[in-house]
Design an enzyme around this catalytic site. Structure first.
Site, mmCIF file in Angstrom:
data_model
loop_
_atom_site.group_PDB
_atom_site.id
_atom_site.type_symbol
_atom_site.label_atom_id
_atom_site.label_comp_id
_atom_site.label_asym_id
_atom_site.label_seq_id
_atom_site.Cartn_x
_atom_site.Cartn_y
_atom_site.Cartn_z
ATOM 1 N N HIS A 11 0.813 -1.239 0.000
ATOM 2 C CA HIS A 11 0.000 0.000 0.000
ATOM 3 C C HIS A 11 0.837 1.277 0.000
ATOM 4 O O HIS A 11 0.312 2.359 -0.220
ATOM 5 C CB HIS A 11 -0.962 0.009 1.194
ATOM 6 C CG HIS A 11 -0.277 0.266 2.501
ATOM 7 N ND1 HIS A 11 0.476 -0.695 3.133
ATOM 8 C CD2 HIS A 11 -0.199 1.383 3.270
ATOM 9 C CE1 HIS A 11 0.974 -0.183 4.247
ATOM 10 N NE2 HIS A 11 0.576 1.078 4.355
ATOM 11 N N LEU A 36 5.007 -6.588 8.261
ATOM 12 C CA LEU A 36 4.678 -7.822 7.526
ATOM 13 C C LEU A 36 5.587 -7.911 6.304
ATOM 14 O O LEU A 36 5.378 -7.219 5.303
ATOM 15 C CB LEU A 36 3.201 -7.799 7.086
ATOM 16 C CG LEU A 36 2.759 -8.954 6.196
ATOM 17 C CD1 LEU A 36 2.871 -10.298 6.904
ATOM 18 C CD2 LEU A 36 1.320 -8.745 5.723
ATOM 19 N N LEU A 38 6.375 -9.736 3.294
ATOM 20 C CA LEU A 38 5.626 -10.694 2.473
ATOM 21 C C LEU A 38 6.508 -11.801 1.901
ATOM 22 O O LEU A 38 6.003 -12.790 1.387
ATOM 23 C CB LEU A 38 4.886 -9.951 1.354
ATOM 24 C CG LEU A 38 3.783 -9.019 1.848
ATOM 25 C CD1 LEU A 38 3.377 -8.018 0.772
ATOM 26 C CD2 LEU A 38 2.561 -9.815 2.311
ATOM 27 N N SER A 104 2.760 -7.371 -15.284
ATOM 28 C CA SER A 104 3.443 -6.254 -15.924
ATOM 29 C C SER A 104 3.519 -6.547 -17.426
ATOM 30 O O SER A 104 3.594 -7.719 -17.825
ATOM 31 C CB SER A 104 4.844 -6.130 -15.344
ATOM 32 O OG SER A 104 5.616 -5.293 -16.144
ATOM 33 N N SER A 105 3.551 -5.497 -18.240
ATOM 34 C CA SER A 105 3.521 -5.741 -19.697
ATOM 35 C C SER A 105 4.805 -6.401 -20.208
ATOM 36 O O SER A 105 4.840 -6.875 -21.332
ATOM 37 C CB SER A 105 3.241 -4.436 -20.443
ATOM 38 O OG SER A 105 4.190 -3.478 -20.080
ATOM 39 N N CYS A 106 5.851 -6.465 -19.358
ATOM 40 C CA CYS A 106 7.082 -7.146 -19.800
ATOM 41 C C CYS A 106 6.904 -8.662 -19.854
ATOM 42 O O CYS A 106 7.821 -9.370 -20.269
ATOM 43 C CB CYS A 106 8.258 -6.765 -18.912
ATOM 44 S SG CYS A 106 8.027 -7.289 -17.217
ATOM 45 N N TYR A 133 12.384 -10.966 -14.013
ATOM 46 C CA TYR A 133 11.189 -10.306 -13.470
ATOM 47 C C TYR A 133 9.937 -10.780 -14.232
ATOM 48 O O TYR A 133 8.909 -11.114 -13.633
ATOM 49 C CB TYR A 133 11.383 -8.795 -13.624
ATOM 50 C CG TYR A 133 10.249 -7.930 -13.150
ATOM 51 C CD1 TYR A 133 9.915 -7.868 -11.809
ATOM 52 C CD2 TYR A 133 9.539 -7.132 -14.049
ATOM 53 C CE1 TYR A 133 8.890 -7.045 -11.372
ATOM 54 C CE2 TYR A 133 8.518 -6.305 -13.626
ATOM 55 C CZ TYR A 133 8.192 -6.262 -12.285
ATOM 56 O OH TYR A 133 7.178 -5.440 -11.857
ATOM 57 N N LYS A 137 6.577 -12.762 -12.934
ATOM 58 C CA LYS A 137 5.223 -12.214 -13.114
ATOM 59 C C LYS A 137 4.328 -13.203 -13.863
ATOM 60 O O LYS A 137 3.142 -13.332 -13.562
ATOM 61 C CB LYS A 137 5.292 -10.884 -13.875
ATOM 62 C CG LYS A 137 5.819 -9.747 -13.017
ATOM 63 C CD LYS A 137 4.773 -9.332 -12.023
ATOM 64 C CE LYS A 137 5.230 -8.300 -11.056
ATOM 65 N NZ LYS A 137 4.285 -8.075 -9.972
ATOM 66 N N HIS A 180 11.829 4.233 -13.394
ATOM 67 C CA HIS A 180 11.370 3.996 -14.763
ATOM 68 C C HIS A 180 11.598 5.266 -15.566
ATOM 69 O O HIS A 180 12.026 6.292 -15.031
ATOM 70 C CB HIS A 180 9.881 3.633 -14.756
ATOM 71 C CG HIS A 180 9.605 2.308 -14.111
ATOM 72 N ND1 HIS A 180 8.892 2.169 -12.951
ATOM 73 C CD2 HIS A 180 9.972 1.057 -14.467
ATOM 74 C CE1 HIS A 180 8.824 0.899 -12.612
ATOM 75 N NE2 HIS A 180 9.473 0.196 -13.513
HETATM 76 N N1 LIG Z 1 4.946 1.206 -11.873
HETATM 77 C C1 LIG Z 1 4.752 0.695 -13.077
HETATM 78 O O1 LIG Z 1 5.011 1.323 -14.101
HETATM 79 C C2 LIG Z 1 4.172 -0.671 -13.230
HETATM 80 C C3 LIG Z 1 3.926 -1.128 -14.513
HETATM 81 C C4 LIG Z 1 3.438 -2.396 -14.681
HETATM 82 C C5 LIG Z 1 3.195 -3.184 -13.588
HETATM 83 N N2 LIG Z 1 3.417 -2.725 -12.346
HETATM 84 C C6 LIG Z 1 3.171 -3.648 -11.236
HETATM 85 O O2 LIG Z 1 2.332 -3.059 -10.281
HETATM 86 C C7 LIG Z 1 2.698 -3.510 -8.986
HETATM 87 C C8 LIG Z 1 2.957 -2.311 -8.101
HETATM 88 O O3 LIG Z 1 3.950 -1.498 -8.704
HETATM 89 P P1 LIG Z 1 4.441 -0.145 -8.051
HETATM 90 O O4 LIG Z 1 4.959 0.675 -9.135
HETATM 91 O O5 LIG Z 1 3.381 0.380 -7.149
HETATM 92 O O6 LIG Z 1 5.672 -0.671 -7.188
HETATM 93 P P2 LIG Z 1 6.372 0.054 -5.969
HETATM 94 O O7 LIG Z 1 6.079 1.503 -5.958
HETATM 95 O O8 LIG Z 1 7.782 -0.420 -5.991
HETATM 96 O O9 LIG Z 1 5.637 -0.583 -4.713
HETATM 97 C C9 LIG Z 1 5.826 -1.897 -4.336
HETATM 98 C C10 LIG Z 1 5.464 -2.016 -2.888
HETATM 99 O O10 LIG Z 1 5.666 -3.377 -2.512
HETATM 100 C C11 LIG Z 1 6.274 -3.393 -1.247
HETATM 101 N N3 LIG Z 1 7.057 -4.603 -1.034
HETATM 102 C C12 LIG Z 1 8.018 -5.116 -1.807
HETATM 103 N N4 LIG Z 1 8.534 -6.213 -1.247
HETATM 104 C C13 LIG Z 1 7.865 -6.388 -0.063
HETATM 105 C C14 LIG Z 1 7.938 -7.336 0.976
HETATM 106 N N5 LIG Z 1 8.826 -8.350 0.928
HETATM 107 N N6 LIG Z 1 7.110 -7.210 2.022
HETATM 108 C C15 LIG Z 1 6.232 -6.188 2.095
HETATM 109 N N7 LIG Z 1 6.107 -5.260 1.149
HETATM 110 C C16 LIG Z 1 6.922 -5.358 0.068
HETATM 111 C C17 LIG Z 1 7.212 -2.200 -1.262
HETATM 112 O O11 LIG Z 1 7.539 -1.879 0.050
HETATM 113 P P3 LIG Z 1 8.855 -1.056 0.410
HETATM 114 O O12 LIG Z 1 8.432 0.359 0.226
HETATM 115 O O13 LIG Z 1 9.150 -1.437 1.813
HETATM 116 O O14 LIG Z 1 9.917 -1.483 -0.556
HETATM 117 C C18 LIG Z 1 6.333 -1.163 -1.955
HETATM 118 O O15 LIG Z 1 5.511 -0.490 -1.033
HETATM 119 C C19 LIG Z 1 3.924 -4.391 -9.166
HETATM 120 O O16 LIG Z 1 3.516 -5.725 -9.192
HETATM 121 C C20 LIG Z 1 4.442 -4.013 -10.508
HETATM 122 O O17 LIG Z 1 5.076 -5.079 -11.143
HETATM 123 C C21 LIG Z 1 3.905 -1.483 -12.130
#
Ligand SMILES: NC(=O)c1ccc[n+]([C@@H]2O[C@H](COP(=O)([O-])OP(=O)(O)OC[C@H]3O[C@@H](n4cnc5c(N)ncnc54)[C@H](OP(=O)(O)O)[C@@H]3O)[C@@H](O)[C@H]2O)c1
Length: 322
Positions: A11, A36, A38, A104-106, A133, A137, A180
């Site tokens: 979150h 927590l 994960l 993710s689109s990758c 990655y 996914k 990014h």
């Molecule tokens: N951003 C994009 O452009 C994009 C595009 C396509 C898909 N997505 C997908 O959308 C999802 C969210 O992306 P996002 O951009 O929001 O990523 P993000 O900003 O990096 O957020 C990921 C969150 O996951 C938490 N996290 C990671 N490992 C954890 C663990 N072991 N335990 C608890 N929390 C953990 C992180 O916590 P910490 O803050 O503690 O690290 C962070 O709050 C991902 O699955 C990503 O692949 C994103």
């Protein structure tokens, strides 16, 4: 009155916090990594046994741009596989019926037919730069599908996946080693403007085309997919191809994007490209017909979204939060 418990994993991340903004009036369960982890099976087991949420948005993942995925491939594949496995399996064991997994689109092949439809998955080799990655996914999507296939009827579970295109907006990561393309360009142009740097060198040829979506539009799409009735969702998807693309439907070259951000930031120097550096896939546009059939369309235009994002960036930058 029954108020369903919604767990947003991740979150504090960009997507997770957009989901929190949209769902703030609901009964949310929010736990940061400090409380927590994960990737820790014992902690996840204990958490699900105690909390038993009704719905889970899986927005937690090890994420990053081309620099981090190239330099830390082991972390990218391991962390993502373990987070997904811990959440999906423990959700199942605790009778949780609804999950929305974020891919993710990758995940799509490097040379997938454009615009990329959902059924292009696993039809060709992936882009090598973020293959670990992408594999993790793909495993997450197949994990959800496999639990549905084996336990969907007997246990009434309904685990879904969405495939976002490149996202941007508030909460993005502006650390140049992890970011990014949009946050990286915004920070580099901003700092170049302050330091009066005459020229900025960007990676690759600048010719690849990319699609972008504002994270608030993404959060709306996630909520929509989570809440579509099971029968309708099944009518539009297949048991072994059940993921839904979320994209804006429009694309822009990296050169065009760089000029747009340069103008928004007000940088007056020159942009050049280091053609020896990798480009990534030549083109990546998602086919968004399916999500449109489910009644969602994006609302935020790229230029407007970038203008607002730059305001968010400056706010963080001058408060020394990034
Ligand atoms: N951003 C994009 O452009 C994009 C595009 C396509 C898909 N997505 C997908 O959308 C999802 C969210 O992306 P996002 O951009 O929001 O990523 P993000 O900003 O990096 O957020 C990921 C969150 O996951 C938490 N996290 C990671 N490992 C954890 C663990 N072991 N335990 C608890 N929390 C953990 C992180 O916590 P910490 O803050 O503690 O690290 C962070 O709050 C991902 O699955 C990503 O692949 C994103």
């Amino acid at each position: 009155m029954f108020k369903k418990k919604i767990f947003i994993a991740g979150h504090l991340g960009m997507v997770g916090s957009a989901l929190v903004r949209k769902l703030k009036k609901k009964n949310l369960i929010l736990k940061s990594r400090k409380y927590l982890d994960l990737s820790n099976q014992a902690q996840v087991q204990k958490f699900f046994k105690k909390e038993k949420p009704d719905e889970i948005y899986m927005a937690a993942a090890k994420t990053g741009g081309i620099y981090s995925s190239t330099n830390f491939p082991a972390e990218f594949i391991y962390q993502n596989l373990i987070i997904e496995s811990n959440i999906v399996h423990n959700a199942f064991l605790n009778g949780i019926k609804k999950i929305l997994f974020l891919g993710s689109s990758c995940i799509y092949p490097r040379l997938a037919k454009q615009p990329i439809a959902e059924n292009e998955l696993l039809r060709g080799p992936l882009d090598y730069t973020n293959e670990p990655y992408s594999i993790a996914k793909i495993a997450g999507i197949k994990l959800c599908e496999s639990y549905n296939r084996q336990f969907g009827k007997s246990h009434g579970i309904d685990y879904r996946s969405v495939i976002p295109t490149n996202l941007y907006g508030p909460g993005d990561d502006y650390d140049l080693k992890k970011s990014h393309v949009i946050p990286a360009l915004m920070r580099r142009f901003h700092e170049a403007k302050i330091k009066k740097t005459p020229k900025i060198i960007l990676w690759g040829t600048g010719k690849p085309k990319r699609e972008f979506l504002h994270v608030d539009d993404m959060a709306e799409a996630c909520i929509r997919i989570m809440n579509i009735k099971k029968k309708k969702f099944k009518n539009f998807t297949k048991e072994t191809c059940s993921h839904v693309n979320i994209g804006s439907g429009s694309e822009i070259t990296i050169i065009e994007l760089a000029s747009l951000i340069k103008n928004i930031v007000g940088y007056t120097g020159k942009i050049t490209f280091d053609k020896k550096k990798p480009d990534g896939v030549p083109r990546k546009l998602l086919n968004n017909n399916l999500i449109k059939n489910f009644g969602w369309t994006p609302k935020i235009k790229l230029e407007n979204g970038l203008l607002k994002t730059y305001e968010d960036f400056k706010n963080l930058y001058y408060k020394k939060k990034i």
